[in-house]
Write an enzyme that holds these catalytic residues in place. Structure first.
Site, PDB file in Angstrom:
ATOM      1  N   CYS A 138       0.819  -1.226   0.000  1.00  0.00           N
ATOM      2  CA  CYS A 138       0.000   0.000   0.000  1.00  0.00           C
ATOM      3  C   CYS A 138       0.851   1.273   0.000  1.00  0.00           C
ATOM      4  CB  CYS A 138      -0.981  -0.013   1.172  1.00  0.00           C
ATOM      5  SG  CYS A 138      -0.241  -0.028   2.813  1.00  0.00           S
ATOM      6  N   HIS A 174      -2.770   0.948   6.835  1.00  0.00           N
ATOM      7  CA  HIS A 174      -3.104   0.848   5.411  1.00  0.00           C
ATOM      8  C   HIS A 174      -3.421   2.223   4.851  1.00  0.00           C
ATOM      9  CE1 HIS A 174      -4.211  -1.287   1.790  1.00  0.00           C
ATOM     10  NE2 HIS A 174      -5.342  -0.618   1.727  1.00  0.00           N
ATOM     11  N   HIS A 228      -5.869   1.969  -4.299  1.00  0.00           N
ATOM     12  CA  HIS A 228      -4.940   1.429  -3.303  1.00  0.00           C
ATOM     13  C   HIS A 228      -4.480   0.034  -3.714  1.00  0.00           C
ATOM     14  CE1 HIS A 228      -7.866  -1.267  -0.854  1.00  0.00           C
ATOM     15  NE2 HIS A 228      -8.426  -0.999  -2.005  1.00  0.00           N
TER      16      HIS A 228
END
Length: 322
Positions: free
Chosen positions: A238, A286, A298
């Site tokens: 990420c 994240h 993402h």
């Protein structure tokens, strides 16, 4: 009693019922989610490791240069010491007696004085250099120790991540082909319902300048696989994706989710603009990039690809603007 005990054995040895497809899926997703935090910790340790490796390399270069300087000083001091021995090893009164010309003796004495001065200066320089090199060696030893500690910590985090991923793979492998197909179909339906997309496309939203350049890059990565610890170009985790996207726009971001969160200017959810970095769950687990219309791009988790998903598909924590 014996017969009764025997009759109980089949019941006691029965295997526990296999988990259902939904149960396996939830367990796998939980393991993937749990792997994200140690992945980011691993990324942070790896960054520290690179920094320490650079410091160790620099220290070793300085040591090599200083050692060369000491070697050169030793080469200078050697002839000077020999000259002093040849010229100054005899008592001055004897030298005057042996010299047929007092002026010649005085000239030689003056030369000897200069030679002694040069030798003393060279010795002082070498002593100073030796003190410096001793300090450099001590510093280098400390940096090497720190480097070894970070290597050990990185290996520990890597093992932690791989253990979770291995457990997830074992769960998936325990399913039949039909069960896996059903689970994938369920996931695809959920993604379609939620508006998740990982098909290649071009960003055509309202962003401009560097934010548009970052989003153009991110969109070009749609469909590429998530891989923990990766910063591209063929796969990403990420923070690897967000960092690479903004780097393509000429903005250097730190490596991890936590570092990117700390470095950015915080913006409220109501003030989001395309290109802002979104943080879900907390400030170190994240992240992704806002693309507009309540959606974000993402790199989700192991087993999935870079995708566009609803902003609220995960618990929103914060946003920052590079």
């Amino acid at each position: 009693m014996a017969a009764g005990a025997v009759s109980l054995l089949p019941t006691q040895s029965q295997a526990a019922p296999k988990p259902t497809v939904d149960e396996v899926r939830k367990q796998v997703e939980q393991l993937y989610e749990e792997a994200e935090a140690p992945t980011e910790e691993y990324n942070a340790v790896r960054e520290e490791q690179k920094k320490l490796q650079g410091e160790v390399d620099s220290a070793q270069d300085r040591l090599a240069r200083k050692q060369q300087e000491i070697n050169e000083l030793r080469e200078k001091i050697g002839p000077l010491a020999a000259a002093q021995y040849r010229s100054g090893g005899i008592d001055p009164s004897v030298q005057l007696f042996l010299s047929g010309d007092p002026d010649d003796y005085l000239d030689r004495a003056e030369m000897l004085g200069r030679t002694s001065d040069r030798q003393a200066e060279a010795l002082r320089a070498m002593q100073s250099m030796q003190r410096e090199i001793a300090q450099e060696r001590a510093t280098a030893a400390q940096q090497l120790k720190a480097l070894e500690e970070t290597r050990a910590k990185a290996a520990e985090k890597k093992e932690e991540v791989q253990a979770k991923l291995t457990k997830a793979r074992k769960l998936l492998n325990s399913m039949t082909a039909a069960q896996r197909a059903r689970m994938e179909a369920d996931q695809e339906r959920e993604d379609a319902t939620a508006g998740v997309s990982d098909s290649a496309s071009t960003y055509n939203g309202p962003a401009s300048g560097r934010a548009k350049a970052a989003l153009d890059f991110a969109y070009a990565q749609l469909g590429k696989p998530y891989e923990w610890g990766s910063t591209g170009p063929d796969s990403y985790d990420c923070s690897g994706l967000t960092g690479a996207a903004w780097r393509a726009a000429g903005v250097s971001l730190p490596r991890t989710v936590k570092q990117q969160y700390d470095a950015g200017r915080k913006v409220a959810k109501s003030d989001l603009q395309p290109g802002d970095i979104i943080y879900w769950y907390n400030d170190n687990q994240h992240n992704g990039m806002y693309v507009g219309n309540g959606k974000a791009i993402h790199a989700p988790r192991t087993g999935k690809n870079v995708e566009i998903a609803p902003l609220d598909s995960m618990p929103f924590f914060a946003a920052s603007r590079p």
